[in-house]
Motif scaffolding. Sequence first.
Motif, PDB file in Angstrom:
ATOM      1  N   ASP A  17       0.835  -1.205   0.000  1.00 16.55           N
ATOM      2  CA  ASP A  17       0.000   0.000   0.000  1.00 16.55           C
ATOM      3  C   ASP A  17       0.868   1.253   0.000  1.00 16.55           C
ATOM      4  O   ASP A  17       0.551   2.245  -0.679  1.00 16.55           O
ATOM      5  CB  ASP A  17      -0.936   0.002   1.209  1.00 16.55           C
ATOM      6  N   LEU A  18       1.954   1.232   0.774  1.00 17.24           N
ATOM      7  CA  LEU A  18       2.848   2.397   0.813  1.00 17.24           C
ATOM      8  C   LEU A  18       3.510   2.640  -0.539  1.00 17.24           C
ATOM      9  O   LEU A  18       3.842   3.784  -0.874  1.00 17.24           O
ATOM     10  CB  LEU A  18       3.913   2.198   1.894  1.00 17.24           C
ATOM     11  N   HIS A  19       3.709   1.589  -1.331  1.00 17.24           N
ATOM     12  CA  HIS A  19       4.313   1.738  -2.657  1.00 17.24           C
ATOM     13  C   HIS A  19       3.268   1.925  -3.756  1.00 17.24           C
ATOM     14  O   HIS A  19       3.629   2.026  -4.932  1.00 17.24           O
ATOM     15  CB  HIS A  19       5.168   0.502  -2.985  1.00 17.24           C
ATOM     16  N   GLY A  20       2.006   1.951  -3.393  1.00 14.97           N
ATOM     17  CA  GLY A  20       0.958   2.095  -4.404  1.00 14.97           C
ATOM     18  C   GLY A  20       0.830   0.885  -5.299  1.00 14.97           C
ATOM     19  O   GLY A  20       0.402   1.000  -6.454  1.00 14.97           O
ATOM     20  N   SER A  21       1.177  -0.272  -4.791  1.00 13.64           N
ATOM     21  CA  SER A  21       1.133  -1.496  -5.571  1.00 13.64           C
ATOM     22  C   SER A  21      -0.022  -2.375  -5.098  1.00 13.64           C
ATOM     23  O   SER A  21      -0.593  -2.152  -4.027  1.00 13.64           O
ATOM     24  CB  SER A  21       2.458  -2.255  -5.442  1.00 13.64           C
ATOM     25  N   HIS A  22      -0.335  -3.356  -5.899  1.00 17.32           N
ATOM     26  CA  HIS A  22      -1.446  -4.258  -5.590  1.00 17.32           C
ATOM     27  C   HIS A  22      -0.926  -5.693  -5.532  1.00 17.32           C
ATOM     28  O   HIS A  22       0.070  -6.041  -6.168  1.00 17.32           O
ATOM     29  CB  HIS A  22      -2.545  -4.150  -6.650  1.00 17.32           C
ATOM     30  N   VAL A  23      -1.624  -6.495  -4.810  1.00 18.17           N
ATOM     31  CA  VAL A  23      -1.243  -7.896  -4.641  1.00 18.17           C
ATOM     32  C   VAL A  23      -2.362  -8.774  -5.182  1.00 18.17           C
ATOM     33  O   VAL A  23      -3.553  -8.442  -5.057  1.00 18.17           O
ATOM     34  CB  VAL A  23      -0.961  -8.226  -3.155  1.00 18.17           C
ATOM     35  N   ALA A  24      -1.975  -9.853  -5.845  1.00 20.07           N
ATOM     36  CA  ALA A  24      -2.940 -10.810  -6.387  1.00 20.07           C
ATOM     37  C   ALA A  24      -2.589 -12.199  -5.866  1.00 20.07           C
ATOM     38  O   ALA A  24      -1.409 -12.554  -5.746  1.00 20.07           O
ATOM     39  CB  ALA A  24      -2.910 -10.787  -7.917  1.00 20.07           C
ATOM     40  N   VAL A  25      -3.620 -12.977  -5.563  1.00 20.36           N
ATOM     41  CA  VAL A  25      -3.430 -14.308  -4.999  1.00 20.36           C
ATOM     42  C   VAL A  25      -4.232 -15.307  -5.824  1.00 20.36           C
ATOM     43  O   VAL A  25      -5.412 -15.094  -6.099  1.00 20.36           O
ATOM     44  CB  VAL A  25      -3.868 -14.360  -3.517  1.00 20.36           C
ATOM     45  N   ARG A  26      -3.550 -16.380  -6.200  1.00 19.61           N
ATOM     46  CA  ARG A  26      -4.221 -17.522  -6.848  1.00 19.61           C
ATOM     47  C   ARG A  26      -3.884 -18.768  -6.042  1.00 19.61           C
ATOM     48  O   ARG A  26      -2.716 -19.005  -5.705  1.00 19.61           O
ATOM     49  CB  ARG A  26      -3.756 -17.700  -8.295  1.00 19.61           C
ATOM     50  N   SER A  27      -4.891 -19.547  -5.736  1.00 19.33           N
ATOM     51  CA  SER A  27      -4.647 -20.738  -4.913  1.00 19.33           C
ATOM     52  C   SER A  27      -5.639 -21.821  -5.261  1.00 19.33           C
ATOM     53  O   SER A  27      -6.795 -21.539  -5.627  1.00 19.33           O
ATOM     54  CB  SER A  27      -4.762 -20.387  -3.425  1.00 19.33           C
ATOM     55  N   GLN A  28      -5.151 -23.049  -5.149  1.00 17.88           N
ATOM     56  CA  GLN A  28      -5.997 -24.217  -5.374  1.00 17.88           C
ATOM     57  C   GLN A  28      -5.728 -25.210  -4.261  1.00 17.88           C
ATOM     58  O   GLN A  28      -4.593 -25.655  -4.079  1.00 17.88           O
ATOM     59  CB  GLN A  28      -5.691 -24.848  -6.731  1.00 17.88           C
ATOM     60  N   PRO A  29      -6.732 -25.519  -3.453  1.00 15.29           N
ATOM     61  CA  PRO A  29      -6.514 -26.448  -2.343  1.00 15.29           C
ATOM     62  C   PRO A  29      -5.907 -27.765  -2.816  1.00 15.29           C
ATOM     63  O   PRO A  29      -6.334 -28.347  -3.812  1.00 15.29           O
ATOM     64  CB  PRO A  29      -7.924 -26.649  -1.766  1.00 15.29           C
ATOM     65  N   GLY A  30      -4.858 -28.202  -2.099  1.00 12.56           N
ATOM     66  CA  GLY A  30      -4.182 -29.451  -2.439  1.00 12.56           C
ATOM     67  C   GLY A  30      -3.129 -29.303  -3.513  1.00 12.56           C
ATOM     68  O   GLY A  30      -2.391 -30.267  -3.775  1.00 12.56           O
ATOM     69  N   VAL A  31      -3.024 -28.154  -4.165  1.00 13.91           N
ATOM     70  CA  VAL A  31      -2.060 -27.954  -5.244  1.00 13.91           C
ATOM     71  C   VAL A  31      -1.020 -26.919  -4.853  1.00 13.91           C
ATOM     72  O   VAL A  31       0.179 -27.137  -4.989  1.00 13.91           O
ATOM     73  CB  VAL A  31      -2.761 -27.537  -6.554  1.00 13.91           C
ATOM     74  N   GLY A  32      -1.449 -25.775  -4.363  1.00  9.94           N
ATOM     75  CA  GLY A  32      -0.504 -24.742  -3.964  1.00  9.94           C
ATOM     76  C   GLY A  32      -1.074 -23.352  -4.138  1.00  9.94           C
ATOM     77  O   GLY A  32      -2.241 -23.162  -4.517  1.00  9.94           O
ATOM     78  N   THR A  33      -0.215 -22.347  -3.863  1.00  6.37           N
ATOM     79  CA  THR A  33      -0.630 -20.949  -3.872  1.00  6.37           C
ATOM     80  C   THR A  33       0.418 -20.120  -4.597  1.00  6.37           C
ATOM     81  O   THR A  33       1.617 -20.385  -4.492  1.00  6.37           O
ATOM     82  CB  THR A  33      -0.801 -20.419  -2.436  1.00  6.37           C
ATOM     83  N   CYS A  34      -0.045 -19.090  -5.306  1.00  7.01           N
ATOM     84  CA  CYS A  34       0.848 -18.137  -5.973  1.00  7.01           C
ATOM     85  C   CYS A  34       0.424 -16.729  -5.591  1.00  7.01           C
ATOM     86  O   CYS A  34      -0.735 -16.349  -5.792  1.00  7.01           O
ATOM     87  CB  CYS A  34       0.791 -18.318  -7.493  1.00  7.01           C
ATOM     88  N   ILE A  35       1.363 -15.955  -5.017  1.00  7.65           N
ATOM     89  CA  ILE A  35       1.111 -14.572  -4.630  1.00  7.65           C
ATOM     90  C   ILE A  35       1.984 -13.675  -5.514  1.00  7.65           C
ATOM     91  O   ILE A  35       3.205 -13.889  -5.613  1.00  7.65           O
ATOM     92  CB  ILE A  35       1.432 -14.337  -3.147  1.00  7.65           C
ATOM     93  N   GLU A  36       1.372 -12.660  -6.167  1.00  4.53           N
ATOM     94  CA  GLU A  36       2.080 -11.786  -7.086  1.00  4.53           C
ATOM     95  C   GLU A  36       1.899 -10.332  -6.678  1.00  4.53           C
ATOM     96  O   GLU A  36       0.844  -9.941  -6.164  1.00  4.53           O
ATOM     97  CB  GLU A  36       1.565 -11.977  -8.518  1.00  4.53           C
ATOM     98  N   PHE A  37       2.927  -9.536  -6.941  1.00  5.70           N
ATOM     99  CA  PHE A  37       2.851  -8.081  -6.780  1.00  5.70           C
ATOM    100  C   PHE A  37       3.785  -7.457  -7.794  1.00  5.70           C
ATOM    101  O   PHE A  37       4.620  -8.153  -8.410  1.00  5.70           O
ATOM    102  CB  PHE A  37       3.216  -7.666  -5.347  1.00  5.70           C
ATOM    103  N   ASP A  38       3.684  -6.160  -7.999  1.00  7.68           N
ATOM    104  CA  ASP A  38       4.547  -5.495  -8.965  1.00  7.68           C
ATOM    105  C   ASP A  38       5.096  -4.201  -8.394  1.00  7.68           C
ATOM    106  O   ASP A  38       4.553  -3.625  -7.444  1.00  7.68           O
ATOM    107  CB  ASP A  38       3.808  -5.219 -10.272  1.00  7.68           C
TER     108      ASP A  38
END
Length: 488
Positions: free
Chosen positions: A462-483
């Motif tokens: 938030d301090l950098h004015g950036s956004h975060v995105a999360v993709r996840s599938q139970p039993g498979v894993g999670t991916c968290i992205e920001f720029d």
Amino acid sequence: MTRWPLHLRLALAMGLVMAGLALALLAVVHAGNGRAAQETAQRMNLGLAAYIGQHLPAPLLDDQGQVQQPVVNLLASHVMAINPAVEVYLLGPDGQVRAHALGVPTTDDPLGRRVDVQAVAALLAVGGQAAALPVLGDDPRRPGQRVPVSVAPLPAPGEGYLYVVLQGQAQRSVAAQVAPSLAGRELAAAFALVAVCAALVAYVLLHALTRPLRRLATQVQDIRTDGTPGQEAPNEVAMLEAAVAALTRRVDAQFQQLQQADQRRRDLVSGLSHDLRTPLAALRGQLESLLIEDPATGTPDRTARLHTALRQSERLRRLIDQLFELARLDDPQVQPRCEAFCLAELLQDVVQGLQPVARARGVALALAAESHGPAPVWADLGLVERLLQNLLDNALRCTPPGGQVTLGLQADGARQRVSVTDTGGGIAPDDLPRIFERHWRGSGPQAGSAGLGLAIVRRILDLHGSHVAVRSQPGVGTCIEFDLPTRA
């Protein structure tokens, strides 16, 4: 809708009201003038019928009571020559018109018509009493109309009356020709004068009186920042009404936000109390056991207990550090100290720093193959490093032994996109929107955690004015992205 200022609208309304009052006053004045004209005419000519009767050259009726038409014709010629406005009639005792001195034949010959003798008797009874005038009688030529008259009885009792209409047809014809032009000029002049004067005076006064209202409306409109679209207000009052309604909605929304923030604070304190109590209880139990035992005859698991106490103390330290760091980042005065640096080098350093932790957990930690190129960004180096450490630490804790955590970097236009991917148990769809809330206690592998690590990540972004995105599938894993923004 055309926007007219409030003072202009009020001035126009006041001008129209004053014009209406002027019309009503003009109508009253005309009615009063007509009544006054009738009284004046009757007062000046009250004895006209008696005078005419006294100066007749011969009686109007012969010895048999029949009308002497030559005498009536002579009377008509004299009356019309002296005063064309009057009309002279000879009435029978019952009020029937027996003769008239109109002089010329008319299409509305009143012979045979009846006049209300009660009005005749009333006028004879009034005499010269000023307060009772005018007393109106019937107009023989216009049945149903009342006009000022002069009445005198004929010399012989029971023969009838000499009846003089003081405002006859000739006067009415002339008045009808003159009145429209005169009344029209008076009406137009009164309407224009009153309306213009009232509007000008009202405009000047209301412009001065509503100046504070206009300033207030402008100020309130300037602070209306709720973002709701709306039409241009037609005046200052409507502008104030819309602005106050918007401010009310804004205050209600802020009050709800305060209530929600207060509830989150209570939940956070409750969760932290639980999280801090657990390592403290474990640490205290291990230390008490060590104090009770005799060091000379200690059990073989003494070293294991010391390691357990050390791990709990480390956990306690980490929670306290996260709590203080989050409190510092929540300070409105804290701003990121941005500088240009190579994001790819920072990723490599963070991965190397966490390799011992990953090996201890049995998890493979690696930097993606395409993530080694130059990636200059403009951001706070310390905060971004802390952000990456929190994301990787969270991914390592959620990934079971034998799993893998990958840190990736890819250019995305004018920004550099960073991804953290793990092969852990994933996040339930219902929990996905809330993983960055500081008070949230998930139902997955992180159940029981206060969630401060991801809350710190969200605050840094938030301090950098950036956004975060999360993709996840139970039993498979999670991916968290920001720029982060690219630095040329």
